[in-house]
Design an enzyme around this catalytic site. Structure first.
Site, mmCIF file in Angstrom:
data_model
loop_
_atom_site.group_PDB
_atom_site.id
_atom_site.type_symbol
_atom_site.label_atom_id
_atom_site.label_comp_id
_atom_site.label_asym_id
_atom_site.label_seq_id
_atom_site.Cartn_x
_atom_site.Cartn_y
_atom_site.Cartn_z
ATOM 1 N N HIS B 28 0.831 -1.193 0.000
ATOM 2 C CA HIS B 28 0.000 0.000 0.000
ATOM 3 C C HIS B 28 0.871 1.251 0.000
ATOM 4 O O HIS B 28 1.232 1.770 1.053
ATOM 5 C CB HIS B 28 -0.916 0.004 1.227
ATOM 6 C CG HIS B 28 -1.789 -1.219 1.327
ATOM 7 N ND1 HIS B 28 -1.312 -2.456 1.703
ATOM 8 C CD2 HIS B 28 -3.110 -1.389 1.069
ATOM 9 C CE1 HIS B 28 -2.309 -3.331 1.686
ATOM 10 N NE2 HIS B 28 -3.403 -2.723 1.312
ATOM 11 N N HIS B 68 -1.982 -0.799 7.061
ATOM 12 C CA HIS B 68 -1.614 -1.141 5.682
ATOM 13 C C HIS B 68 -0.516 -0.213 5.172
ATOM 14 O O HIS B 68 0.229 -0.569 4.271
ATOM 15 C CB HIS B 68 -2.832 -1.085 4.771
ATOM 16 C CG HIS B 68 -3.558 0.222 4.820
ATOM 17 N ND1 HIS B 68 -4.588 0.473 5.712
ATOM 18 C CD2 HIS B 68 -3.407 1.353 4.112
ATOM 19 C CE1 HIS B 68 -5.030 1.702 5.531
ATOM 20 N NE2 HIS B 68 -4.335 2.263 4.572
ATOM 21 N N GLY B 116 -3.674 -3.320 11.233
ATOM 22 C CA GLY B 116 -4.114 -3.803 9.928
ATOM 23 C C GLY B 116 -5.627 -3.923 9.954
ATOM 24 O O GLY B 116 -6.322 -3.286 9.173
ATOM 25 N N PRO B 117 -6.145 -4.736 10.892
ATOM 26 C CA PRO B 117 -7.601 -4.749 11.083
ATOM 27 C C PRO B 117 -8.024 -3.357 11.568
ATOM 28 O O PRO B 117 -7.579 -2.895 12.634
ATOM 29 C CB PRO B 117 -7.796 -5.817 12.170
ATOM 30 C CG PRO B 117 -6.577 -6.691 12.067
ATOM 31 C CD PRO B 117 -5.474 -5.738 11.716
ATOM 32 N N ASN B 187 -7.947 11.648 3.500
ATOM 33 C CA ASN B 187 -7.597 11.691 2.076
ATOM 34 C C ASN B 187 -8.781 11.424 1.152
ATOM 35 O O ASN B 187 -8.631 11.413 -0.073
ATOM 36 C CB ASN B 187 -6.423 10.753 1.758
ATOM 37 C CG ASN B 187 -6.770 9.293 1.966
ATOM 38 O OD1 ASN B 187 -7.925 8.892 1.853
ATOM 39 N ND2 ASN B 187 -5.778 8.468 2.258
ATOM 40 N N HIS B 262 -4.208 2.795 -3.476
ATOM 41 C CA HIS B 262 -4.348 2.341 -2.086
ATOM 42 C C HIS B 262 -3.595 1.040 -1.839
ATOM 43 O O HIS B 262 -2.750 0.967 -0.956
ATOM 44 C CB HIS B 262 -5.820 2.156 -1.735
ATOM 45 C CG HIS B 262 -6.014 1.455 -0.424
ATOM 46 N ND1 HIS B 262 -5.962 2.112 0.777
ATOM 47 C CD2 HIS B 262 -6.208 0.141 -0.128
ATOM 48 C CE1 HIS B 262 -6.136 1.233 1.760
ATOM 49 N NE2 HIS B 262 -6.281 0.045 1.244
ATOM 50 N N SER B 384 -22.838 -8.109 37.490
ATOM 51 C CA SER B 384 -23.058 -9.483 37.040
ATOM 52 C C SER B 384 -21.743 -10.243 36.890
ATOM 53 O O SER B 384 -21.664 -11.428 37.188
ATOM 54 C CB SER B 384 -23.783 -9.489 35.689
ATOM 55 O OG SER B 384 -25.024 -8.838 35.798
ATOM 56 N N GLU B 411 -18.024 -3.498 24.312
ATOM 57 C CA GLU B 411 -17.177 -4.684 24.443
ATOM 58 C C GLU B 411 -15.990 -4.634 23.491
ATOM 59 O O GLU B 411 -14.876 -5.041 23.847
ATOM 60 C CB GLU B 411 -17.982 -5.955 24.168
ATOM 61 C CG GLU B 411 -19.153 -6.198 25.104
ATOM 62 C CD GLU B 411 -20.411 -5.448 24.694
ATOM 63 O OE1 GLU B 411 -20.400 -4.796 23.625
ATOM 64 O OE2 GLU B 411 -21.408 -5.492 25.427
ATOM 65 N N HIS B 473 -28.824 -14.595 24.823
ATOM 66 C CA HIS B 473 -27.851 -14.433 25.900
ATOM 67 C C HIS B 473 -27.200 -15.749 26.315
ATOM 68 O O HIS B 473 -26.396 -15.767 27.231
ATOM 69 C CB HIS B 473 -28.524 -13.778 27.113
ATOM 70 C CG HIS B 473 -28.775 -12.310 26.939
ATOM 71 N ND1 HIS B 473 -29.489 -11.799 25.881
ATOM 72 C CD2 HIS B 473 -28.378 -11.234 27.666
ATOM 73 C CE1 HIS B 473 -29.539 -10.484 25.974
ATOM 74 N NE2 HIS B 473 -28.871 -10.109 27.042
#
Lengths: 667, 667
Positions: B28, B68, B116-117, B187, B262, B384, B411, B473
């Site tokens: 990239h 990337h 990356g993710p 960009n 990209h 909980s 979460e 649940h």
């Protein structure tokens, strides 16, 4: 209508919720009590629905995104005349009841989607509004507003904290889904206490930044609530958020505005005190005053009339637009149009190798014209996932009949929006991303499986063989993790023809989601794979190439590894070993076959079995047995060119041969 | 410094990125080229780091969330003098190189996190800033600013579309993490084309709504970038977002501002044209002009001096605050303080039944004082999950030494923030939610496993036995799906003592994440489970109760189902069947034992084996074999009281007995 009658109706909702939760000794009374007024105004003055026919295609959709407040919805459904007797409310949260802890689509008439996992309903509603917009743009004709409804939701602090709601809200604002009207239960309480401890963003400003129309109202000012919903309807360019200042457990002398009222019964004594404070008979339980019921039950006649008028319009539409009406009838019946698959391509080995993601793109573009409501897209990976329908426009606010959705880098919202589209009905939704990012959308995938929704996932770049992008982009555990989800069918085709058959199986499956797991890299097209799809991919596994003599070893593989198995078979044949190659694109489809078929493909007497799949070996034992083995990958991958990785990770024909010989004791 | 020298330096980054991607034929180039100016200003004028010691605890953190664009980071690391020779840049994306496709923590010196993710780095940075804030509040003393650094990140359109970035940004704003400075590569291009097709929200307004300080700059105005970063540093109450108006593939005559730049090399010809346009020797590759290198390499001496000054302060600190310094030394070495587990509780059967989530809460509160940097919380389920440290404050902007984190219903961000905390060092982070919602946080769990981060997950309400809340649940597939992740240790203890041992194993594990899977419902405390943790839970499985005579059947169970196995054992003994009950809290720990131990626990000659676990049966085959069986749940659950569900789903002692007898051919 007098103020007192309004209050009587509202308190009927409130007390039913209190009583239901108390009787079950479990549940969430605070939200229904706090939002009863808002819900009352919406359901009696706006919601266009027909309790006698929850499937009326043009009904307004109502989503209780804060699914824990299910007693609010059950009360409304019962009171407005759905097939949900008071007895069911008394059976809240019991085995076999139609009033489970969280609303479940398919179980309770009038429940539009399964909610509870926060943020999902919010994004489902966006999918429903998107579906309405697309169907209106595609099917409506001047004088024939076949699709013309609102999508409402009640959303909570928890919904708005979840990332999926941000993603979906940003997209809804971009798409200018003006018929989306969300009522936000701004009660400033979540399980851990006041939202001040973690949630202090300016929600109104945030939604304005997404392009929404935002209003704020007192959650107990009926006139104000009504005016706000009306203004939201009049705003056609922007989705609406109505911030309702509300109080959890409204009316409870000791529990109002406390986290304790969120997820536990109020207790008999507090219920008594609350009823007294509300001017309600303190000892009555599940009391529905006749005057209140009469108000709510007006929905029955209004709904019948509303639907009858619509049906009259639709019959006139049918007379003019016969083809469109027939298509809609089929879709509403959960069927595909006849002959939809006639243009399914057949791929020829002579065409040369083709990545299964590319084959999928070819399939999509071949069948698109026969399936006018096949609508989908990708989470900003359309060129990689090959999900684009080339002959069609983008779905945008100005081109709402467009069939290409631009989800942006929003996998989670994509999944939940696909669910909303499927729930709405009329559409055949699909969505793509890299297989590794299926992790970002697991919650809605699970819900699609739980709701039996026919959603298709196009998950490409399906193994470590993507090469250079490295371990962050290389799925390892994903096939196993997806196969673990009940009612999700996972198909990993071995070539272009299996891909076509996989699409066929996915679209014909009308009672659950299907994942297509596709390669980045090119694969040869097999001469055997073009056989009858019903006898190959639809069976889950089949004999692709058999031993010409004795049967010594079974090589069982999926996707790209099938080719490795075929290569190894040739080499083993030279050594006099009789090998059968089983292509196994889908465990779920294979497991659903009769035992006779399964034993025909995998004869029990052949215990020398080798599974081959570029992923974790978990679960393969059931096919290869204790005497068999698996060539898999139980570790993360690495960044390097694909061919290098096949050597380094032992996915070579030579390695397969050696392992097969070892199984036979012929090392 | 002359403008020309600045440009020479910037173009060095730009051309290294182009050349690296081109040589690898993959990668990239567009992002590094577009953001080279911004990165240059940050790295040469602000970033406080020591290339000679990437582990300096008080260095500024730099996160390339847009992973990337890894060549940008590798170029900067090489140029500023990290142990990353030019040769490695030439080996970009090759097997064995330290320059993988996306930055990998632990592989490349100076890489602070694996990215990356999309969205992950954004939220990791929030965790790092949170860690700095906590450590500063806890350990700094007047005149001893041991912890005093910034956390910077470069974030992209894709990051800001992902829900996790919304969640993390909202929390960062709430917590007033003023030392967070994010540079947004605005960009306007993503993979599918212009961001206009899907991402048109007002990002600046959105971040202001979260409580951030927002500035906008021209991404090529060095003075403007410098002034903005300085203003961001001066803003101490709000995190900062600097919106950098940038151009993907800046300088490329034909590819600038196109999606094509990209994710693919520019091509030799375009690189030549770009170099010409930049006034660069068109035929040179991987050229680092000496004058440019000299500028970047000033970082080496500056870094040495910076760290030396800090060490001098730390040594003076050590003289006064001996205990604190010793603790920090241990934590930085990845060790736990000596005697940390001395207060670990031992539970007694006579204390009566206890839910393992409650036992976990008791453990946490017992060991908290011995582990002063054990910091964690829950995604709005603290009551909980029993994750609250009762003797400690909340971590809030005014109480930054508080140890209880209030993640809100976020979460995903929780998982990514926990990773950031672990990456920062010095902390022992944990986070809780319901097991079913582990799905919402899978992406960061995977990354914790990939990065070998010692994060502990407290996932409670671990089965269908939660009862009334129903299938949304009730985790069914989650144990299997989590066990599929390489390097994640999953522990499902059977009682309070196993829970204590599980916490011990989790905290002592310093090279990977551990999931504690805990019940909602009460479980009896076993007399056997208080044995040496090293010989029970740490082994993954152990003989909990054995046959007094012949060994006919193995009952292998985890968590709550262990008690069912014990009950069935009694009933079977009455029928003369010799039963061994194996408690198997962790597959991963058991699989890591020597074969001799594994065969001692599960003797190969005993093939009548029954696994019992309230979840999908996937993967159990490797313990029960083809002759064995599993009592599991391969479908979704239902809403009803717990005891009813045990009957309906066949989890009764009687059902276990019948199945065991069937295995023995004694039906």
């Amino acid at each position: 209508m007098s103020v007192n009658l309004d209050q009587l109706c509202i308190n009927t909702i409130r007390t039913l919720a209190m009583d239901g939760v108390q009787k079950a000794k479990s549940g969430h009374p605070g939200m229904p009590m706090g939002m009863a007024d808002v819900a009352y105004v919406l359901w009696t003055r706006f919601l266009r629905h027909n309790p006698g026919n929850p499937a009326w295609p043009d009904r307004d959709r109502f989503v209780l995104s804060a699914g824990h407040g299910s007693m609010l919805l059950y009360s409304l459904l019962h009171l407005t005349g759905y097939d949900l007797p008071l007895e069911e409310l008394k059976n809240f949260r019991q085995w076999g009841s139609r009033t489970p802890g969280h609303p479940e689509y398919g179980l309770t008439p009038g429940v539009e989607t399964t909610t509870g996992p926060l943020g999902q309903g919010f994004a489902n509603g966006v999918g429903m509004a998107l579906a309405e917009r697309f169907l209106a743009a595609t099917f409506n004709r001047p004088g024939f507003p076949i699709f013309d409804h609102y999508t409402y939701a009640i959303v909570s602090d928890g919904d708005l904290m979840e990332g999926v709601s941000h993603e979906a809200a940003s997209l809804a604002g971009h798409l200018k889904l003006g018929k989306l009207v969300y009522l936000y239960d701004d009660n400033e309480i979540s399980i851990e206490g006041s939202t001040d401890i973690t949630f202090t963003e300016d929600v109104s400003a945030r939604f304005r930044a997404y392009g929404w129309h935002v209003q704020e109202v007192d959650g107990y000012d009926l006139g104000g609530i009504e005016a706000a919903i009306r203004a939201a309807q009049e705003e056609t360019e922007r989705p609406s958020l109505i911030v309702c200042h509300a109080h959890i457990a409204y009316g409870s002398p000791n529990k109002q505005d406390t986290a304790g009222a969120h997820g536990a019964p109020l207790g008999e004594e507090e219920i008594r005190l609350t009823k007294e404070a509300l001017g309600w008979p303190a000892e009555a339980h599940f009391l529905v005053p006749d005057e209140a019921l009469a108000v709510f039950r007006q929905a029955v006649e209004r709904g019948q009339q509303g639907e009858a008028q619509w049906r009259e319009v639709f019959e006139r539409y049918r007379a003019v637009y016969t083809k469109e009406a027939a298509l809609l009838d089929a879709l509403w019946a959960g069927e595909l149009p006849a002959g939809w698959g006639d243009k399914m391509p057949v791929f020829n080995p002579a065409d040369g190798p083709l990545a299964t993601r590319k084959a999928s793109g070819a399939v999509l573009n071949s069948i698109a014209s026969a399936l006018p409501t096949l609508v989908g897209g990708s989470a900003d990976l359309a060129p990689s996932n090959a999900t684009l329908l080339r002959d069609y426009e983008d779905f945008q606010s100005e081109t709402a009949a467009g069939r290409n959705l631009r989800f942006g880098v929003r996998e989670h919202a994509m999944g939940s929006i696909l669910n909303g589209m499927a729930l709405h009905g009329g559409l055949l939704p699909y969505g793509g991303t890299f297989l590794v990012f299926s992790d970002y959308m697991r919650p809605p995938v699970r819900l699609a499986a739980l709701m039996d929704l026919p959603v298709v996932y196009v998950w490409t770049h399906d193994s470590v063989w993507i090469g250079e992008d490295g371990p962050t982009h290389q799925p390892i555990e994903h096939l196993a993790a997806l196969r673990a989800i009940p009612n999700l069918v996972v198909i990993r085709p071995a070539d272009a023809n299996e891909t076509a058959s996989a699409w066929r199986a996915a679209l014909e499956r009308r009672d659950g989601p299907t994942a297509l797991v596709l390669t980045r890299q090119k694969l040869p097209i097999l001469s055997e794979s073009a056989r009858d799809p019903a006898e190959t991919v639809a069976r889950g596994a089949y004999v692709l190439a058999d031993s010409s003599g004795t049967l010594d070893v079974l090589l069982i593989a999926s996707g790209s590894e099938v080719h490795l198995a075929l290569e190894a078979r040739e080499l083993l044949a030279e050594k006099g070993v009789g090998v059968r190659v089983v292509s196994m694109p889908s465990w779920e489809l294979f497991d659903a076959q009769p035992e006779s078929y399964r034993e025909m493909v995998l004869p029990p007497e052949v215990t020398a079995r080798l599974g081959i799949e570029a992923g974790v070996t978990q679960g393969w034992g059931k096919y290869v047995g204790w005497d068999g083995d698996v060539i898999g990958l139980d570790c993360f991958g690495a960044s390097a060119p694909y061919k290098v990785l096949t050597e380094k990770f032992g996915f070579t024909a030579q390695a397969v041969v050696e392992q097969a010989l070892r199984l036979l004791g012929r090392e």
